[in-house]
Design a protein around this motif. Structure first.
Motif, PDB file in Angstrom:
ATOM      1  N   GLU A 206      33.368 -26.720 101.267  1.00 51.63           N
ATOM      2  CA  GLU A 206      34.803 -26.384 101.340  1.00 51.63           C
ATOM      3  C   GLU A 206      35.586 -27.521 101.990  1.00 51.63           C
ATOM      4  OE1 GLU A 206      36.866 -24.240  99.979  1.00 51.63           O
ATOM      5  OE2 GLU A 206      35.032 -23.696  98.920  1.00 51.63           O
ATOM      6  N   ARG A 207      35.010 -28.095 103.043  1.00 46.57           N
ATOM      7  CA  ARG A 207      35.714 -29.199 103.719  1.00 46.57           C
ATOM      8  C   ARG A 207      35.812 -30.408 102.796  1.00 46.57           C
ATOM      9  NH1 ARG A 207      33.564 -30.903 109.544  1.00 46.57           N
ATOM     10  NH2 ARG A 207      31.973 -31.950 108.308  1.00 46.57           N
ATOM     11  N   LEU A 208      34.764 -30.631 102.018  1.00 42.13           N
ATOM     12  CA  LEU A 208      34.795 -31.746 101.068  1.00 42.13           C
ATOM     13  C   LEU A 208      35.893 -31.520 100.025  1.00 42.13           C
ATOM     14  CD1 LEU A 208      33.329 -34.405 100.290  1.00 42.13           C
ATOM     15  CD2 LEU A 208      31.930 -33.042  98.735  1.00 42.13           C
TER      16      LEU A 208
ATOM     17  N   ARG B  57      42.630 -46.188 120.280  1.00 45.13           N
ATOM     18  CA  ARG B  57      43.223 -44.848 120.163  1.00 45.13           C
ATOM     19  C   ARG B  57      42.843 -44.244 118.822  1.00 45.13           C
ATOM     20  NH1 ARG B  57      46.786 -43.071 124.306  1.00 45.13           N
ATOM     21  NH2 ARG B  57      46.411 -44.544 125.990  1.00 45.13           N
ATOM     22  N   ARG B  58      42.717 -42.916 118.812  1.00 48.57           N
ATOM     23  CA  ARG B  58      42.366 -42.214 117.574  1.00 48.57           C
ATOM     24  C   ARG B  58      43.475 -42.371 116.547  1.00 48.57           C
ATOM     25  NH1 ARG B  58      38.217 -41.715 115.102  1.00 48.57           N
ATOM     26  NH2 ARG B  58      37.656 -39.801 114.035  1.00 48.57           N
ATOM     27  N   ASN B  59      43.071 -42.586 115.297  1.00 48.28           N
ATOM     28  CA  ASN B  59      44.055 -42.594 114.214  1.00 48.28           C
ATOM     29  C   ASN B  59      44.734 -41.220 114.169  1.00 48.28           C
ATOM     30  OD1 ASN B  59      41.107 -42.789 113.422  1.00 48.28           O
ATOM     31  ND2 ASN B  59      41.852 -41.454 111.800  1.00 48.28           N
TER      32      ASN B  59
ATOM     33  N   LEU C 234      40.531 -35.158 107.704  1.00 50.34           N
ATOM     34  CA  LEU C 234      39.837 -35.464 106.450  1.00 50.34           C
ATOM     35  C   LEU C 234      38.565 -36.204 106.787  1.00 50.34           C
ATOM     36  CD1 LEU C 234      42.788 -36.948 104.365  1.00 50.34           C
ATOM     37  CD2 LEU C 234      42.147 -34.553 104.698  1.00 50.34           C
ATOM     38  N   LYS C 235      37.497 -35.872 106.075  1.00 43.33           N
ATOM     39  CA  LYS C 235      36.265 -36.638 106.296  1.00 43.33           C
ATOM     40  C   LYS C 235      36.279 -37.761 105.254  1.00 43.33           C
ATOM     41  CE  LYS C 235      31.533 -35.948 107.802  1.00 43.33           C
ATOM     42  NZ  LYS C 235      31.617 -36.562 109.113  1.00 43.33           N
ATOM     43  N   ALA C 236      37.101 -38.756 105.566  1.00 48.03           N
ATOM     44  CA  ALA C 236      37.308 -39.896 104.668  1.00 48.03           C
ATOM     45  C   ALA C 236      36.660 -41.117 105.305  1.00 48.03           C
ATOM     46  CB  ALA C 236      38.804 -40.135 104.477  1.00 48.03           C
TER      47      ALA C 236
ATOM     48  N   ASN D 217      38.513 -43.336 107.859  1.00 44.44           N
ATOM     49  CA  ASN D 217      38.662 -42.985 109.276  1.00 44.44           C
ATOM     50  C   ASN D 217      37.567 -43.590 110.142  1.00 44.44           C
ATOM     51  OD1 ASN D 217      40.941 -41.502 108.856  1.00 44.44           O
ATOM     52  ND2 ASN D 217      39.837 -39.572 108.556  1.00 44.44           N
ATOM     53  N   TYR D 218      36.503 -44.001 109.518  1.00 45.41           N
ATOM     54  CA  TYR D 218      35.359 -44.487 110.297  1.00 45.41           C
ATOM     55  C   TYR D 218      35.510 -45.944 110.702  1.00 45.41           C
ATOM     56  CZ  TYR D 218      33.631 -39.894 109.901  1.00 45.41           C
ATOM     57  OH  TYR D 218      33.538 -38.533 110.044  1.00 45.41           O
ATOM     58  N   LEU D 219      36.607 -46.588 110.296  1.00 47.65           N
ATOM     59  CA  LEU D 219      36.908 -47.899 110.872  1.00 47.65           C
ATOM     60  C   LEU D 219      37.247 -47.689 112.350  1.00 47.65           C
ATOM     61  CD1 LEU D 219      37.498 -50.894 110.897  1.00 47.65           C
ATOM     62  CD2 LEU D 219      39.801 -50.381 110.077  1.00 47.65           C
TER      63      LEU D 219
ATOM     64  N   SER E  81      40.552 -36.887 122.133  1.00 48.71           N
ATOM     65  CA  SER E  81      40.430 -36.370 120.762  1.00 48.71           C
ATOM     66  C   SER E  81      38.966 -36.031 120.530  1.00 48.71           C
ATOM     67  CB  SER E  81      40.980 -37.348 119.725  1.00 48.71           C
ATOM     68  OG  SER E  81      40.263 -38.554 119.717  1.00 48.71           O
ATOM     69  N   GLU E  82      38.166 -37.036 120.216  1.00 52.51           N
ATOM     70  CA  GLU E  82      36.743 -36.784 119.922  1.00 52.51           C
ATOM     71  C   GLU E  82      35.979 -38.085 120.101  1.00 52.51           C
ATOM     72  OE1 GLU E  82      36.305 -35.623 115.775  1.00 52.51           O
ATOM     73  OE2 GLU E  82      37.687 -37.177 115.125  1.00 52.51           O
ATOM     74  N   GLY E  83      34.729 -38.086 119.699  1.00 54.28           N
ATOM     75  CA  GLY E  83      33.936 -39.305 119.702  1.00 54.28           C
ATOM     76  C   GLY E  83      33.906 -39.883 118.293  1.00 54.28           C
ATOM     77  N   PRO E  84      33.211 -41.002 118.089  1.00 54.24           N
ATOM     78  CA  PRO E  84      33.198 -41.640 116.768  1.00 54.24           C
ATOM     79  C   PRO E  84      32.630 -40.749 115.664  1.00 54.24           C
ATOM     80  CG  PRO E  84      32.325 -43.126 118.438  1.00 54.24           C
ATOM     81  CD  PRO E  84      32.500 -41.802 119.111  1.00 54.24           C
ATOM     82  N   GLY E  85      31.704 -39.855 116.015  1.00 52.06           N
ATOM     83  CA  GLY E  85      31.098 -39.016 114.979  1.00 52.06           C
ATOM     84  C   GLY E  85      30.814 -37.619 115.473  1.00 52.06           C
ATOM     85  N   GLY E  86      31.621 -37.129 116.404  1.00 56.91           N
ATOM     86  CA  GLY E  86      31.368 -35.789 116.922  1.00 56.91           C
ATOM     87  C   GLY E  86      32.477 -35.352 117.854  1.00 56.91           C
ATOM     88  N   CYS E  87      32.486 -34.059 118.162  1.00 51.38           N
ATOM     89  CA  CYS E  87      33.522 -33.492 119.029  1.00 51.38           C
ATOM     90  C   CYS E  87      33.030 -33.395 120.473  1.00 51.38           C
ATOM     91  CB  CYS E  87      33.939 -32.126 118.497  1.00 51.38           C
ATOM     92  SG  CYS E  87      34.948 -32.284 117.012  1.00 51.38           S
TER      93      CYS E  87
ATOM     94  N   GLU F 185      37.780 -31.149 111.892  1.00 51.14           N
ATOM     95  CA  GLU F 185      37.520 -29.727 112.189  1.00 51.14           C
ATOM     96  C   GLU F 185      36.026 -29.480 112.009  1.00 51.14           C
ATOM     97  OE1 GLU F 185      40.191 -26.901 110.551  1.00 51.14           O
ATOM     98  OE2 GLU F 185      41.953 -27.991 111.251  1.00 51.14           O
ATOM     99  N   SER F 186      35.340 -29.778 113.076  1.00 55.43           N
ATOM    100  CA  SER F 186      33.876 -29.852 113.067  1.00 55.43           C
ATOM    101  C   SER F 186      33.222 -28.488 112.877  1.00 55.43           C
ATOM    102  CB  SER F 186      33.434 -30.454 114.404  1.00 55.43           C
ATOM    103  OG  SER F 186      32.155 -30.041 114.763  1.00 55.43           O
ATOM    104  N   ILE F 187      32.244 -28.462 112.023  1.00 58.72           N
ATOM    105  CA  ILE F 187      31.496 -27.227 111.771  1.00 58.72           C
ATOM    106  C   ILE F 187      30.605 -26.897 112.972  1.00 58.72           C
ATOM    107  CG2 ILE F 187      29.665 -26.278 110.258  1.00 58.72           C
ATOM    108  CD1 ILE F 187      31.291 -27.877 107.980  1.00 58.72           C
ATOM    109  N   THR F 188      30.087 -27.916 113.614  1.00 56.81           N
ATOM    110  CA  THR F 188      29.267 -27.688 114.820  1.00 56.81           C
ATOM    111  C   THR F 188      30.140 -27.124 115.947  1.00 56.81           C
ATOM    112  OG1 THR F 188      28.100 -29.685 114.149  1.00 56.81           O
ATOM    113  CG2 THR F 188      27.521 -28.763 116.292  1.00 56.81           C
ATOM    114  N   ARG F 189      31.316 -27.692 116.104  1.00 57.81           N
ATOM    115  CA  ARG F 189      32.249 -27.213 117.142  1.00 57.81           C
ATOM    116  C   ARG F 189      32.556 -25.740 116.911  1.00 57.81           C
ATOM    117  NH1 ARG F 189      37.604 -26.459 116.886  1.00 57.81           N
ATOM    118  NH2 ARG F 189      38.991 -26.890 118.658  1.00 57.81           N
TER     119      ARG F 189
ATOM    120  N   GLY G  52      27.977 -32.543 116.864  1.00 62.16           N
ATOM    121  CA  GLY G  52      28.229 -32.780 115.447  1.00 62.16           C
ATOM    122  C   GLY G  52      26.931 -32.596 114.692  1.00 62.16           C
ATOM    123  N   THR G  53      27.029 -32.602 113.386  1.00 65.14           N
ATOM    124  CA  THR G  53      25.854 -32.361 112.562  1.00 65.14           C
ATOM    125  C   THR G  53      24.708 -33.310 112.909  1.00 65.14           C
ATOM    126  OG1 THR G  53      27.193 -31.516 110.763  1.00 65.14           O
ATOM    127  CG2 THR G  53      25.037 -32.420 110.168  1.00 65.14           C
ATOM    128  N   GLY G  54      25.011 -34.600 113.011  1.00 63.76           N
ATOM    129  CA  GLY G  54      23.958 -35.601 113.220  1.00 63.76           C
ATOM    130  C   GLY G  54      23.312 -35.485 114.581  1.00 63.76           C
TER     131      GLY G  54
END
Ligand SMILES: Cc1ncc(COP(=O)(O)O)c(C=O)c1O
Length: 311
Positions: free
Chosen positions: A66-68, A150-152, A161-163, A166-168, A195-201, A221-225, A259-261
């Protein structure tokens, strides 16, 4: 950072545009807008191997899909593949690689071929899986620093968005943390709140209560969170979603990155200031135990979050 120190691993097979291929043959155009203009969105999922059941459980697959769909809709990757197509491909890639251990799945959709910045298609899809055991920091925790990046913002390059674009921002924060010898970064938004970390909340604990920045703080909007907010409630822990100031990080008795990872990584210190006694705290440990029970299918209340890979 742990993500970087894991051994490189290439699966035998990948799926590109619905076709199972040897990984090395799954290639895209060097002029694909997915590459040239970052017109790529993705999901990262985990699947957990449960030896007693001889089963590989994919965690919260419908929620990830759904998020995708949401990411594709906003970035205008059109027409999007359906959830049932993506679900079949995820199961197929796991089976093709005979995955019988904890693993990670990455599904990407992107604008393929050769096109302009605003091209919406042709749509490419790729699905890979790789072995990914639980990271050791789940037990030991890590030291974090507040990033100077600073967070975008939601009105610039929306973190919701999991785009890949954003990972730059995440990469810059991660590189900086790595350079100063820290295990992870905490990124503040334009308002100066966490805000969050590079790959997690991020969650902190103050006076025995859990606090996590709200979905308006510049987070995915993290699924783990979301999972942990529910589990906290089950455990009778008070949890609130509200802005977290930088110095509150230093006041926290406990904190963790999720986060998932990385699942749930205890944060031992922030900017070299130890949290609590500098060890993973009791609330973090309770949530880790509850989470492990859920993802490995021991908690009947949440079996519906697991999708089986094998018949
Ligand atoms: C920037 C960012 N925030 C948060 C998360 C956590 O999201 P989820 O729990 O859905 O994996 C991730 C990915 O894991 C992420 O890349």
């Amino acid at each position: 950072m742990s993500e970087q120190s894991e051994k490189p691993y290439r699966p035998e097979f990948a799926i590109l545009n619905g076709e199972v291929l040897p990984f090395a043959e799954a290639r895209i155009s060097i002029m694909a807008p997915g590459l040239t203009f970052a017109a790529t969105v993705f999901e990262g999922l985990r699947a957990y191997w449960v030896e007693e059941e001889g089963q590989l459980h994919i965690f919260r697959l419908p929620e990830h899909l759904e998020r995708l769909q949401f990411s594709m809709r906003v970035v205008e990757i059109l027409p999007p593949p359906t959830n049932s197509e993506l679900e079949s491909q995820i199961i197929e890639v796991l089976r093709a690689n005979e995955m019988r251990e904890d693993c990670y799945i990455r599904v990407q959709t992107f604008v393929d071929d050769w096109g302009e910045m605003i091209a919406t298609g042709p749509v490419g899809t790729s699905v890979i899986c790789r072995r990914r055991p639980r990271i050791p920091a789940f037990e030991t925790g890590k030291h974090f620093v507040v990033s100077s990046w600073r967070r975008n913002a939601d009105d610039a390059s929306p973190p919701r968005l999991k785009a890949t674009a954003n990972y730059l921002n995440s990469r810059l924060a991660g590189l900086e943390a790595n350079r100063v010898g820290a295990g992870g970064a905490i990124i503040l938004n334009r308002d100066g709140s966490v805000s969050e970390g590079p790959g997690g909340c991020i969650f902190i604990v103050r006076d025995g209560r859990l606090i996590t920045p709200p979905v308006t703080a510049g987070i995915l909007e993290s699924i783990t969170r979301g999972t942990l907010l529910l589990l906290a409630d089950d455990l009778g822990l008070e949890a609130s979603e509200r802005d977290v100031g930088r110095t509150e990080l230093y006041l926290a008795e406990e904190a963790f990155y999720c986060g998932t990872g990385q699942e749930i990584t205890p944060i031992l210190s922030v900017d070299q200031k130890p949290l609590g006694d500098g060890q993973p705290g009791p609330i973090t440990r309770r949530l880790q135990a509850a989470y492990d029970g859920v993802v490995r299918g021991r908690d009947d209340r949440y079996r519906h979050w697991l999708t089986q890979t094998y018949d």
